[in-house]
Design a protein around this motif. Sequence first.
Motif, PDB file in Angstrom:
ATOM      1  N   ALA A   1     -20.890  -7.882  22.482  1.00  0.00           N
ATOM      2  CA  ALA A   1     -21.020  -8.968  21.505  1.00  0.00           C
ATOM      3  C   ALA A   1     -20.486  -8.539  20.145  1.00  0.00           C
ATOM      4  N   LEU A   2     -20.741  -7.304  19.756  1.00  0.00           N
ATOM      5  CA  LEU A   2     -20.238  -6.816  18.476  1.00  0.00           C
ATOM      6  C   LEU A   2     -18.731  -6.598  18.528  1.00  0.00           C
ATOM      7  N   ALA A   3     -18.215  -6.153  19.680  1.00  0.00           N
ATOM      8  CA  ALA A   3     -16.770  -5.944  19.808  1.00  0.00           C
ATOM      9  C   ALA A   3     -16.010  -7.255  19.635  1.00  0.00           C
ATOM     10  N   LEU A   4     -16.593  -8.349  20.086  1.00  0.00           N
ATOM     11  CA  LEU A   4     -15.939  -9.650  19.939  1.00  0.00           C
ATOM     12  C   LEU A   4     -15.737 -10.018  18.477  1.00  0.00           C
ATOM     13  N   ALA A   5     -16.632  -9.523  17.614  1.00  0.00           N
ATOM     14  CA  ALA A   5     -16.547  -9.859  16.190  1.00  0.00           C
ATOM     15  C   ALA A   5     -15.532  -9.007  15.454  1.00  0.00           C
ATOM     16  N   GLU A   6     -14.983  -7.983  16.120  1.00  0.00           N
ATOM     17  CA  GLU A   6     -13.905  -7.151  15.567  1.00  0.00           C
ATOM     18  C   GLU A   6     -14.257  -6.588  14.184  1.00  0.00           C
ATOM     19  N   GLY A   7     -15.456  -6.034  14.072  1.00  0.00           N
ATOM     20  CA  GLY A   7     -15.856  -5.370  12.839  1.00  0.00           C
ATOM     21  C   GLY A   7     -16.651  -6.236  11.883  1.00  0.00           C
TER      22      GLY A   7
ATOM     23  N   GLY B   1     -13.431 -10.004  35.663  1.00  0.00           N
ATOM     24  CA  GLY B   1     -14.650 -10.470  35.002  1.00  0.00           C
ATOM     25  C   GLY B   1     -15.315 -11.645  35.676  1.00  0.00           C
ATOM     26  N   GLY B   2     -15.050 -11.831  36.975  1.00  0.00           N
ATOM     27  CA  GLY B   2     -15.620 -12.978  37.674  1.00  0.00           C
ATOM     28  C   GLY B   2     -17.135 -13.020  37.673  1.00  0.00           C
ATOM     29  N   ASP B   3     -17.758 -11.843  37.659  1.00  0.00           N
ATOM     30  CA  ASP B   3     -19.220 -11.783  37.663  1.00  0.00           C
ATOM     31  C   ASP B   3     -19.811 -11.831  36.262  1.00  0.00           C
ATOM     32  N   ASP B   4     -18.960 -11.885  35.248  1.00  0.00           N
ATOM     33  CA  ASP B   4     -19.441 -11.796  33.862  1.00  0.00           C
ATOM     34  C   ASP B   4     -19.198 -13.063  33.059  1.00  0.00           C
ATOM     35  N   ILE B   5     -18.830 -14.150  33.737  1.00  0.00           N
ATOM     36  CA  ILE B   5     -18.548 -15.400  33.025  1.00  0.00           C
ATOM     37  C   ILE B   5     -19.784 -15.850  32.255  1.00  0.00           C
ATOM     38  N   GLY B   6     -19.584 -16.223  30.997  1.00  0.00           N
ATOM     39  CA  GLY B   6     -20.688 -16.684  30.176  1.00  0.00           C
ATOM     40  C   GLY B   6     -21.426 -15.597  29.431  1.00  0.00           C
ATOM     41  N   SER B   7     -21.048 -14.340  29.659  1.00  0.00           N
ATOM     42  CA  SER B   7     -21.701 -13.217  28.997  1.00  0.00           C
ATOM     43  C   SER B   7     -20.779 -12.636  27.932  1.00  0.00           C
ATOM     44  N   PRO B   8     -21.315 -11.809  27.018  1.00  0.00           N
ATOM     45  CA  PRO B   8     -20.420 -11.155  26.050  1.00  0.00           C
ATOM     46  C   PRO B   8     -19.319 -10.351  26.726  1.00  0.00           C
ATOM     47  N   ARG B   9     -19.645  -9.676  27.824  1.00  0.00           N
ATOM     48  CA  ARG B   9     -18.598  -8.915  28.523  1.00  0.00           C
ATOM     49  C   ARG B   9     -17.531  -9.854  29.080  1.00  0.00           C
ATOM     50  N   GLY B  10     -17.944 -10.980  29.632  1.00  0.00           N
ATOM     51  CA  GLY B  10     -16.964 -11.934  30.136  1.00  0.00           C
ATOM     52  C   GLY B  10     -16.021 -12.409  29.047  1.00  0.00           C
ATOM     53  N   ALA B  11     -16.552 -12.623  27.846  1.00  0.00           N
ATOM     54  CA  ALA B  11     -15.709 -13.065  26.726  1.00  0.00           C
ATOM     55  C   ALA B  11     -14.756 -11.962  26.292  1.00  0.00           C
ATOM     56  N   VAL B  12     -15.224 -10.715  26.274  1.00  0.00           N
ATOM     57  CA  VAL B  12     -14.353  -9.591  25.926  1.00  0.00           C
ATOM     58  C   VAL B  12     -13.207  -9.473  26.922  1.00  0.00           C
ATOM     59  N   LEU B  13     -13.530  -9.574  28.210  1.00  0.00           N
ATOM     60  CA  LEU B  13     -12.488  -9.436  29.238  1.00  0.00           C
ATOM     61  C   LEU B  13     -11.514 -10.610  29.205  1.00  0.00           C
TER      62      LEU B  13
END
Length: 221
Positions: free
Chosen positions: A43-49, A143-155
């Motif tokens: 989630a923090l990585a998505l914000a790019e700092g 990222g098929g198993d991570d849809i809707g999660s912060p990891r899914g958004a990163v991928l």
Amino acid sequence: MVQPGTAPGTPPAGGPARLRLLDEPPSCDGRPLTGRAAALVHALALAEGSPVGQDELVEELWPDVPPGHPHQSLQTVVSRARALLGTDAVARRGAGYALALAPDDVDQARLLSRAGRAVAALEARDPAAAVALTRALPAVPDGGDDIGSPRGAVLARARTALADCLRARALGLDALGRYGEAAPLLRELAAELPGDEALLGHFVDVRITEAESWCLHGERV
């Protein structure tokens, strides 16, 4: 999709990134990231700092039922993440938290940077730079198993950046006259992006060049 690893050459300098969000499982300095600590880091990585507010992080980490003491529970997760990444890696900023690692320490951030610079190089009519920036591209999980999660958004963001890199590489190779390398990339990208007129036009040009070479020399370029 066109698979990475088809771009030969030496990977960009700098060595492996500390934080590897594009691996399965994600890791930092070789130690796997799991559970809510992993969700927090993504989630923090998505914000790019940029800082992410505590309430937003609580919603990301507990999407169904929030804990009874959400900010205290979040602080526990932050402590776990800091134990893995380093005390200063997850920084308190105002009423939220931010990932305080340098972009070059995060594989996803590296890929986003390479994609942006490769596209810019192509627009500046510097195909050699676009090709150099897109050597040894990383694999990105679906990222098929991570849809809707912060990891899914990163991928998902990383897959878009990878596609931009591959497109810049294909068009750069074509502009440099390296048709044998450009053709397979253009072929697959044209199939995946049928509305991309630039790709389709270059693919047709490469096919014509291949056909002419075959007629003249009996071999492919």
